[in-house]
Design a protein around this motif. Structure first.
Motif, mmCIF file in Angstrom:
data_model
loop_
_atom_site.group_PDB
_atom_site.id
_atom_site.type_symbol
_atom_site.label_atom_id
_atom_site.label_comp_id
_atom_site.label_asym_id
_atom_site.label_seq_id
_atom_site.Cartn_x
_atom_site.Cartn_y
_atom_site.Cartn_z
ATOM 1 N N GLY A 35 -2.088 12.090 5.884
ATOM 2 C CA GLY A 35 -1.565 10.862 6.481
ATOM 3 C C GLY A 35 -0.397 10.227 5.769
ATOM 4 N N MET A 36 0.276 10.966 4.889
ATOM 5 C CA MET A 36 1.363 10.382 4.123
ATOM 6 C C MET A 36 2.653 10.426 4.943
ATOM 7 S SD MET A 36 2.338 11.287 0.245
ATOM 8 C CE MET A 36 3.135 10.052 -0.779
ATOM 9 N N GLY A 37 2.829 9.440 5.781
ATOM 10 C CA GLY A 37 4.039 9.402 6.599
ATOM 11 C C GLY A 37 4.121 8.151 7.445
ATOM 12 N N HIS B 269 7.937 11.887 6.579
ATOM 13 C CA HIS B 269 6.666 12.206 5.917
ATOM 14 C C HIS B 269 6.862 13.035 4.665
ATOM 15 C CE1 HIS B 269 6.654 16.481 7.277
ATOM 16 N NE2 HIS B 269 7.336 16.008 8.303
ATOM 17 N N CYS B 270 5.834 13.046 3.850
ATOM 18 C CA CYS B 270 5.808 13.943 2.700
ATOM 19 C C CYS B 270 5.636 15.356 3.235
ATOM 20 C CB CYS B 270 4.653 13.599 1.770
ATOM 21 S SG CYS B 270 4.496 14.795 0.418
ATOM 22 N N HIS B 271 6.432 16.279 2.690
ATOM 23 C CA HIS B 271 6.399 17.643 3.222
ATOM 24 C C HIS B 271 5.408 18.546 2.510
ATOM 25 C CE1 HIS B 271 7.821 20.896 5.707
ATOM 26 N NE2 HIS B 271 8.648 20.069 6.294
ATOM 27 N N ILE B 272 4.678 18.010 1.540
ATOM 28 C CA ILE B 272 3.561 18.801 1.020
ATOM 29 C C ILE B 272 2.524 18.799 2.139
ATOM 30 C CG2 ILE B 272 1.693 18.861 -0.684
ATOM 31 C CD1 ILE B 272 3.717 17.799 -2.727
ATOM 32 N N LEU B 273 2.246 19.985 2.645
ATOM 33 C CA LEU B 273 1.467 20.101 3.873
ATOM 34 C C LEU B 273 0.156 19.316 3.812
ATOM 35 C CD1 LEU B 273 1.246 21.463 6.639
ATOM 36 C CD2 LEU B 273 0.315 23.474 5.505
ATOM 37 N N TYR B 274 -0.536 19.420 2.683
ATOM 38 C CA TYR B 274 -1.852 18.783 2.581
ATOM 39 C C TYR B 274 -1.729 17.277 2.394
ATOM 40 C CZ TYR B 274 -2.934 23.685 2.173
ATOM 41 O OH TYR B 274 -3.004 25.028 2.433
ATOM 42 N N HIS B 275 -0.576 16.824 1.923
ATOM 43 C CA HIS B 275 -0.343 15.374 1.849
ATOM 44 C C HIS B 275 -0.038 14.839 3.252
ATOM 45 C CE1 HIS B 275 0.940 15.390 -2.691
ATOM 46 N NE2 HIS B 275 -0.210 15.987 -2.478
ATOM 47 N N MET B 276 0.786 15.590 3.970
ATOM 48 C CA MET B 276 1.125 15.166 5.334
ATOM 49 C C MET B 276 -0.137 15.087 6.188
ATOM 50 S SD MET B 276 3.547 17.045 8.122
ATOM 51 C CE MET B 276 2.319 18.235 8.650
ATOM 52 N N MET C 254 2.009 12.301 -8.577
ATOM 53 C CA MET C 254 2.640 13.558 -8.178
ATOM 54 C C MET C 254 4.021 13.293 -7.605
ATOM 55 S SD MET C 254 -0.191 15.954 -6.456
ATOM 56 C CE MET C 254 0.694 17.451 -6.883
ATOM 57 N N ARG C 255 4.865 14.312 -7.622
ATOM 58 C CA ARG C 255 6.146 14.148 -6.956
ATOM 59 C C ARG C 255 5.955 14.455 -5.475
ATOM 60 N NH1 ARG C 255 9.507 18.281 -10.566
ATOM 61 N NH2 ARG C 255 11.278 17.503 -9.389
ATOM 62 N N HIS C 256 6.756 13.797 -4.657
ATOM 63 C CA HIS C 256 6.633 13.988 -3.213
ATOM 64 C C HIS C 256 8.001 14.267 -2.603
ATOM 65 C CE1 HIS C 256 2.518 12.451 -3.295
ATOM 66 N NE2 HIS C 256 2.964 11.536 -4.117
ATOM 67 N N PRO C 257 8.090 15.321 -1.799
ATOM 68 C CA PRO C 257 9.326 15.592 -1.069
ATOM 69 C C PRO C 257 9.277 14.880 0.276
ATOM 70 C CG PRO C 257 7.824 17.470 -0.910
ATOM 71 C CD PRO C 257 7.082 16.378 -1.615
ATOM 72 N N MET C 258 9.991 13.780 0.405
ATOM 73 C CA MET C 258 9.924 12.999 1.647
ATOM 74 C C MET C 258 10.999 13.507 2.611
ATOM 75 S SD MET C 258 7.363 11.001 1.106
ATOM 76 C CE MET C 258 7.479 9.988 2.570
HETATM 77 CU CU CU Z 1 3.260 14.240 -1.159
#
Ligand code: CU
Length: 947
Positions: free
Chosen positions: A734-736, A724-731, A673-677
């Motif tokens: 723990g993506m950060g 962190h990744c700004h996709i709320l459910y990714h953040m 997936m793409r991630h907005p960091m």
């Molecule tokens: Cu993400």
């Protein structure tokens, strides 16, 4: 296992061999014909530019559709006189280094070749780098192009710089000179079309601007039903807060909710304790409390603010935050905040994603079932996909019920007349969706991003990442009402803003993505170990090659299903321009290559800061001056685990940085997936080929397989800053990471650092419950579990209607290992009671003994077990275990084979001579009709509840 051999059975190897053969033939043909044809059309692979073929077909390296490559005349007049031009087919490769023009004198005898990544390589002939496979470029060249950053003078210096990934020089090369020139032309044109824009000077003295924000529950009907949301001062989105550079913000936040809250000022430079990350920069604002955010406004531009607590952002807590310049454009300006709405509670969305139900895919119609695959000729792709242990792919995680612009699906701004120019300040306040922005009234001129001005560029459309902001200018061509269209990436629905009045001029609606084409692309991008393949020599940076183009019908054509596939496999002259990319090494070429479209989408290489953005010299105190960090963006869609370097926030240490030093961060997206960091409190330079004028941003969208570099100056006095990744459910998964300034003064808002950390880590350590309960005529079987990032505690049962059918329950705890989490060692307890019937036989005969010849303890088993489960290709789970009585069991099972959009197939077989097969037809998120045959319990039918 015959299943393991399936791909051979399916002839993948044969296909590969065929491809090689085909390539060889087409290569020979192309070689011969090229000798006679000066301006012949040739074909190349978007992923492998070294491939050149005379006919359309597939790439021998990756199987991807070849695209047209237009032979360009060599742009080296000096060479033309003194030496024969390079063979035309070579041009596209050499062109990467167009910037390195040769000295005419050296041309004939002394040309040597080197690798842009490995300057230690020197070769007498062109070719590929033995270290990285990248195309070699001519050496001894003097760089003389305009984009050359001044500080990188001679070749020697450059060599040194080359070793630095992400260096601006290398950065320029990656971008390709033609692309660079095209961007500069676009800027010139856009500036001309934009014309001079009047400005007004704000002479009001600097002042303190106070806002009072009352946060309270509300009910909304954005979807199909009336649902709970959170409003601020009674409105969704939250009110637009406006300041002028030099003001002081005083924002009183009154929490009238029954839960904690916080507000984060996205993209703002402010004291760390005002940054609004609960348990990191402040303690959460408790119910009934008022918290004062006070900070000076030291920047300008379009920003936004949102709750950083839990999932509150999903249900209304987002608003615009505008900081005007002292000398601001005098042009009608409309702030637009985009968002999604779902009737489901966000907590349930979050849990469902972790439970990996495919209900959202069912709703979207993106299940990518076997029936659909067969019907439309994508069966092999589907099998290859599952062989690589991938579930169905999608562009977005969640199916939303509605999309909103400033809280409404349809907006009107009728006051505009022909010739008016309007500035839209756009922020993506969505929790997880990217949005396409397009306009019915002509081109969109992009003038700023993430609050920072960029040189204007004109595009047909752009995608705005989650939490990103863009300022764009659009023109009203006639006295009509023109649609500014906002389309989520999965294109399920859309929202609009109508500018002007009169006859409505609608924008072209975007057609649904071609998921199977996307699936094939993912297959090509992923190796068997579940890693994204890094393409050699590909300039994959900064969205320049939008991988997802294979899925856009408006660019790559409608999915013609089988017809397309047949043509594809027979190479029957079928042109399928697989990707929108700078083929011919230019973006103009890119658009010409796709004959059916002239759509120019914005990519990051088109963003150029109007002023130099080079970082201030590192301060003396910061030893070394530069810290380089590398992160892989990692994820596991099957269990919805999102990480950096396979570690969540709670599993990693804070990263210590020093005030005054420079940070360079290299990000490789090794996920599907793409991630907005997003980086808090700092803008970073996005190294995109614009040299000294690299744009400043606080969000970087990284597509799968991309490797991008950002750099920033550690300019804050101290504190903890979230990245962190700004996709709320990714953040929330723990993506950060947290950057901590060394020797920071204590934060008065965090009186108990240990408590704060524990609460911060709670988010990604959270256990999510899930269950599947079958209630059928032959009894009940099911499984209930709670699981987090690594651990799972589960309990499964088979309860027959009477003792001859048996009763069994197994309770296990285990830990998933590795990035892909294919390994799952566990221990547990198994209770099994079954009245033994010596006459009973199943297809393996009597189950008195297991397949290893051991006497079965099924009759009365009450023992501990230990085992390991492993996910095999085709998503079968192999499970070997031994129990306290010394009995071994090996089991193969597969759950939820997608037969059709709603029909799932389950199968299980083990060495205790037990087997099961069944179907489940999904009615709603929670209810399915189901039937299954079980070797102990017999045939049954009923319902299955999925939670
Ligand atoms: Cu993400």
């Amino acid at each position: 296992m015959s299943l393991i051999q399936m791909p051979n059975f399916l002839g993948l190897e044969i296909i590969k061999a065929k491809m090689k053969k085909t390539f060889l033939i087409s290569f020979l043909i192309s070689f011969c014909s090229l000798a006679s044809m000066a301006q012949a059309v040739t074909y190349t692979c978007p992923m492998h530019p070294e491939i050149h073929a005379a006919k359309p077909g597939n790439c021998p390296k990756c199987g991807m559709k070849l695209v047209k490559e237009k032979v360009k005349p060599v742009k080296q007049p000096a060479i033309k006189k003194k030496a024969p031009p390079l063979p035309k087919t070579r041009v596209p490769e050499v062109k990467v280094k167009d910037s390195m023009k040769m000295e005419p004198k050296e041309q004939v005898s002394t040309i040597t070749y080197t690798c842009p990544m490995h300057p230690d390589i020197h070769a007498a002939k062109p070719g590929n780098c033995p270290k990285c496979g990248m195309k070699l470029v001519q050496e001894k060249a003097q760089s003389s192009d305009a984009s050359e950053p001044e500080q990188h003078g001679g070749m020697k210096d450059m060599d040194k710089q080359m070793d630095d990934m992400g260096d601006t020089k290398k950065d320029n090369m990656d971008m390709g000179m033609d692309n660079y020139n095209m961007v500069m032309d676009n800027i010139k044109m856009a500036k001309k079309n934009l014309g001079p824009i009047k400005t007004t000077v704000n002479n009001t003295p600097q002042r303190t601007v106070r806002y009072d924000l009352y946060i309270a529950d509300t009910m909304v009907s954005f979807g199909k039903k009336s649902k709970r949301a959170i409003a601020v001062n009674g409105q969704i989105p939250m009110p637009t807060l406006t300041f002028t550079e030099g003001d002081t913000a005083e924002i009183y936040v009154h929490n009238n909710l029954k839960e904690e809250t916080s507000l984060h000022w996205h993209g703002l430079f402010l004291p760390n304790r005002m940054d609004g990350v609960p348990n990191l920069t402040q303690m959460p604002i408790k119910p009934g409390e008022t918290f004062l955010y006070k900070f000076p406004i030291i920047q300008h531009g379009t920003h936004w603010y949102h709750s950083h607590t839990g999932l509150q952002e999903q249900i209304g807590m987002y608003g615009m935050f505008i900081m005007n310049k002292r000398k601001e454009w005098d042009i009608p300006t409309i702030p637009l905040i985009l968002s999604e709405w779902i009737d489901m509670k966000p907590k349930e969305v979050h849990r469902s994603l972790h439970a990996a139900t495919d209900w959202f895919a069912v709703q979207k119609g993106s299940t990518q079932s076997y029936a659909e695959a067969i019907k439309r000729g994508w069966f092999k792709t589907k099998v290859a996909n599952e062989w690589k242990r991938m579930n169905a792919m999608d562009l977005t995680d969640v199916y939303y019920d509605n999309f909103l612009v400033n809280g409404k699906n349809q907006n009107e701004q009728p006051q505009f007349k022909a010739g008016d120019k309007v500035r839209l300040r756009i922020a993506n306040g969505g929790a997880s969706d990217y949005f396409w922005l397009s306009y019915a009234g002509g081109k969109i001129t992009v003038v700023a991003t993430d609050g920072n001005d960029v040189e204007p560029v004109e595009v047909n459309r752009l995608i705005i990442a989650v939490s990103e902001t863009y300022d764009v200018v659009v023109t009203i061509p006639e006295n009509k009402s023109y649609e500014f269209l906002v389309t989520p990436e999965d294109r399920t629905k859309h929202a609009s803003l109508w500018l002007g009045s009169g006859e409505k001029v609608a924008a072209t609606k975007m057609k649904r993505p071609k998921y199977f084409a996307g699936m094939r692309m993912m297959n090509q991008m992923m190796d068997m170990k579940g890693n994204m393949i890094e393409m050699e020599g590909m300039k994959m940076q900064n969205q320049i090659m939008d991988m997802n183009t294979v899925m856009y019908p408006e660019i790559t054509g409608e999915d013609e299903g089988k017809k397309t596939l047949r043509q594809e496999t027979t190479h029957a002259g079928h042109e399928d321009h697989t990707m929108q990319m700078p083929n011919n090494n230019s973006m103009q070429g890119m658009n010409k290559a796709t004959e059916n479209t002239d759509i120019l989408s914005l990519n990051y290489t088109m963003l150029r800061a109007p002023e130099k953005t080079t970082l201030p010299k590192p301060s003396d105190g910061a030893l070394g001056g530069l810290k380089e960090l590398k992160f892989d963006l990692t994820g596991n869609m099957n269990r919805y685990v999102w990480t950096l370097d396979n570690k969540t926030v709670s599993e990693s240490d804070r990263i210590l940085i020093k005030k005054g030093e420079h940070l360079r961060i290299i990000l490789f997206n090794n996920s599907m997936m793409r991630h907005p960091m997003h980086l808090h409190g700092h803008d970073f330079r996005l190294l995109n080929g614009q040299g000294d004028n690299a744009p400043m941003k606080n969000i970087i969208d990284i597509m799968p397989m991309e490797r991008d570099t950002i750099e920033f100056a550690a300019s804050e006095p101290g504190g903890d800053w979230f990245f962190h990744c700004h996709i709320l459910y990714h953040m929330m998964s723990g993506m950060g990471r947290v950057f901590r300034y060394e020797n920071s003064p204590p934060n008065p808002e965090i009186p108990d650092a240990k408590l704060a950390q524990r609460q911060l880590f709670r988010d990604d350590r959270m256990f999510h419950p899930m269950a599947r309960i079958g209630l059928e005529s032959n009894g009940s079987d099911g499984e209930a579990m709670i699981a987090n990032t690594r651990w799972k505690i589960s309990s499964l049962w088979h309860l027959g209607m009477h003792d001859r059918h048996g009763y069994e329950s197994e309770t296990m705890i285990g830990r998933y290992l590795g990035r892909n989490q294919w390994w799952y060692p566990y221990i547990g307890f198994d209770y099994h009671y079954k009245a033994f019937n010596p006459k009973e036989k199943n297809i393996f005969g009597s189950d008195e003994k297991n397949m290893f010849g051991q006497v079965s303890n099924k009759e009365n088993r009450s023992t501990v077990v230990a085992g390991v489960a492993y996910t095999l290709p085709m998503l079968f789970v192999a499970d070997g275990r031994v129990d306290g009585d010394g009995k071994f069991r090996f089991q193969l099972s597969r759950e939820d084979v997608p037969i059709t959009r709603r029909l799932r197939f389950n199968i299980m077989l083990n060495t205790d001579k037990e087997y099961m097969a069944g179907f489940r037809y999904i009615l709603t998120k929670y209810f399915s009709l189901s039937t299954h045959y079980d070797s102990d319990m017999g045939l049954g039918a009923g319902v299955t509840i999925t939670y």
